[in-house]
Design an enzyme around this catalytic site. Structure first.
Site, PDB file in Angstrom:
ATOM      1  CB  SER A  42      -3.127  -3.327   3.036  1.00  0.00           C
ATOM      2  OG  SER A  42      -3.631  -2.375   3.944  1.00  0.00           O
ATOM      3  NE  ARG A  97       1.967  -4.810   7.237  1.00  0.00           N
ATOM      4  CZ  ARG A  97       2.375  -4.051   8.249  1.00  0.00           C
ATOM      5  NH1 ARG A  97       3.322  -4.479   9.075  1.00  0.00           N
ATOM      6  NH2 ARG A  97       1.815  -2.890   8.471  1.00  0.00           N
ATOM      7  CD  GLU A 123       0.083  -5.591   3.696  1.00  0.00           C
ATOM      8  OE1 GLU A 123      -0.677  -5.678   4.685  1.00  0.00           O
ATOM      9  OE2 GLU A 123       0.669  -4.533   3.394  1.00  0.00           O
TER      10      GLU A 123
END
Length: 300
Positions: A222, A173, A292
């Site tokens: 998320s 990520r 995130e």
């Protein structure tokens, strides 16, 4: 606020002083951009950035599916690519070229129709190609770095540059794209596949998302990265945070790695809820969850 013409260079597209971000950010919260810029094409964006005062920050924003815009708004220039940057074309060698504003589902569907497998997971990523490339977005066991060949960037100084996968510094990520760089195009590569089988897999991903995630809510996707060997949602649940609320901000009861705006939450409440979840998870498990969701702008 001063007129755009006296501060910003000319643009073939549109410039909106005090442009609303809450109109399209998934959470539907947060303050405005100082300048919301929509360029006409790559050349227009390149010329604009080359002439833009180097002291002004530049931030690209897609559809805001993984973003908290703070209530004080975003200083400087926010660049949002219009539909002219959303073209998807098929190239030889099982390759798909997609504009930075193209949605994941559009890319996956184009690949399916061309009999290119391996891009099905993009059906489960609700953002744009630009966002997926920048954050190495992933779902269902795959991520952008698994299929990316190269990306075309417009750098902060207006330079247009093509960078191969190896130059992007991908980790989970995360990428090492330069600050202020805007992803205007990406080239993906899959493998030969049967369109009907690819379609079945895309349908499975869609059904699984619908069953497990609060897709019809004001959310931001998320919230926390999965720690090595674990799942963020499990740690949040174990810490007793399912359904936890601050004002109109709530931890989703359906999937507790999602935060929700129940109607009138402020960005400050959503962010504070996330921080409270992090505190409780740390106290319960000893694990520090990493955000995130990107948080941008200034607090009110």
């Amino acid at each position: 606020m001063a007129a755009a013409s006296s501060i910003l260079p000319p643009l073939g597209g549109t410039i909106a002083p005090g442009g609303s971000l809450a109109d399209f950010i998934w959470f539907r919260t947060g303050g405005p951009a100082e300048w919301l810029v929509r360029p006409k094409d790559v050349e227009d964006l390149s010329r604009f950035l080359a002439a833009l005062d180097a002291s002004l920050p530049v931030l690209p924003v897609g559809v805001g599916s993984n973003l908290i815009v703070r209530d004080g708004g975003v200083p400087g220039v926010v660049v949002r690519l219009p539909k002219s940057f959303a073209k998807v074309t098929i190239e030889p060698g099982n390759r798909v070229r997609a504009g930075g504003a193209a949605m994941g589902i559009t890319v996956a569907s184009g690949a399916r129709d061309a009999g290119i497998a391996g891009l099905e997971f993009l059906r489960g990523i609700p953002g744009t190609v630009g966002g997926a490339v920048r954050m190495n977005a992933g779902a269902y066991g795959r991520e952008a770095s698994d299929i990316l060949v190269e990306t075309t960037l417009v750098l902060r100084d207006g330079t247009v540059e093509v960078r191969p996968l190896e130059a992007l510094g991908y980790t989970y990520r995360h990428s090492e794209l330069p600050e202020g760089a805007i992803v205007v195009e990406a080239l993906f590569e899959g493998v030969p596949g049967d369109p009907s089988e690819i379609g079945v897999e895309m349908d499975r991903i869609a059904a699984e998302r619908e069953a497990s995630q609060p897709l019809r809510s004001r959310t931001g996707g998320s919230t926390f990265k999965n720690p090595p060997g674990d799942k963020a949602w499990r740690l949040v649940d174990e810490a007793g945070c399912r359904g936890l609320q601050i004002g109109d901000a709530q931890v989703s009861e359906k999937h507790c790695n999602f935060l929700l705006n129940l109607g009138s939450a402020s960005s400050a409440e959503i962010e504070e809820l996330g921080e409270e979840v992090r505190r409780r998870v740390k106290a319960k498990s000893g694990i520090t969850l990493e955000w995130e969701i990107q948080r941008i702008g200034v607090k009110a």
